[in-house]
Scaffold this active site. Structure first.
Site: not given
Lengths: 134, 134
Positions: A7, A130
């Site tokens: 994402h 991330e």
């Protein structure tokens, strides 16, 4: 090997309002808002055919995105999340290559119930990265 | 309907160096650098299984990313690019919904040889949005 882009996260003051713009302007599919108190955020996902946009809104006094929103009052792109096959092996390779892992270096459970780690933006062209166990 | 996330663009001073970090740290596939003088950038793509990361480096005196790099010396996430089935229909819907289209509102040919438009970050939670004809 680097896996899928899981994402792109966009930090905003009102995640549902921000996601609704994608619904109205693009007809995109919007998830319900979910509070993640242990991460200090409320999340709303916009589903694309190949990945997701995650809107994150501060939750609580010590939200990790509060400072970002002080600097970026309109919101902004906050981080990108890549999937990796083995988060411990990836972490160790990253450290060997000179990248800094944030926090204590131990994975935490992220928004999808999987272990995640954050990497220092200065080691990735100013982008907060991330990594998430695939 | 909103299509695929075509790419996330990260602006940097040295696109090849930035992409090499992804190669070393993650074993990712890196494209050769390509100069796009009409856009004022040099591009290097990192290929992921489901999308791409585009590193963009200023080219020429009037590069549109020069100011961004003045404000973000280490680089940073610059924009996200979504595919749309019909860029003219999408543009007209966006304008009807109150979003501002940058420039003269006419699509230009982007890095993939397809028509693109940029949308005002203030209308998209502080994120600069590019739409590309699929």
């Amino acid at each position: 090997m680097l896996g899928r882009l899981n994402h792109v996260a966009i930090a905003v003051k009102d995640a549902e309002k921000a996601a609704r713009i994608y619904g109205a302007a693009f007809g995109a599919e919007i998830s319900p808002a979910v509070a993640l108190p242990e991460h200090g955020v409320i999340t709303v996902f916009v589903t694309l055919p190949n990945t997701k946009i995650e809107f994150i809104q501060p939750l609580g006094e010590a939200s990790p995105i509060a400072k970002f929103l002080e600097r970026n009052a309109d919101g902004g792109i906050h981080h990108v999340c890549y999937e990796v096959a083995d988060i411990i092996a990836s972490r160790d390779t990253l450290i060997k290559e000179g990248a800094r892992v944030l926090g204590d270096g131990q994975p935490k459970i992220g928004a999808h119930g999987k272990p995640v780690l954050f990497l220092h933006p200065k080691d990735f062209s100013g982008a907060l990265v991330e990594i998430e166990q695939a």
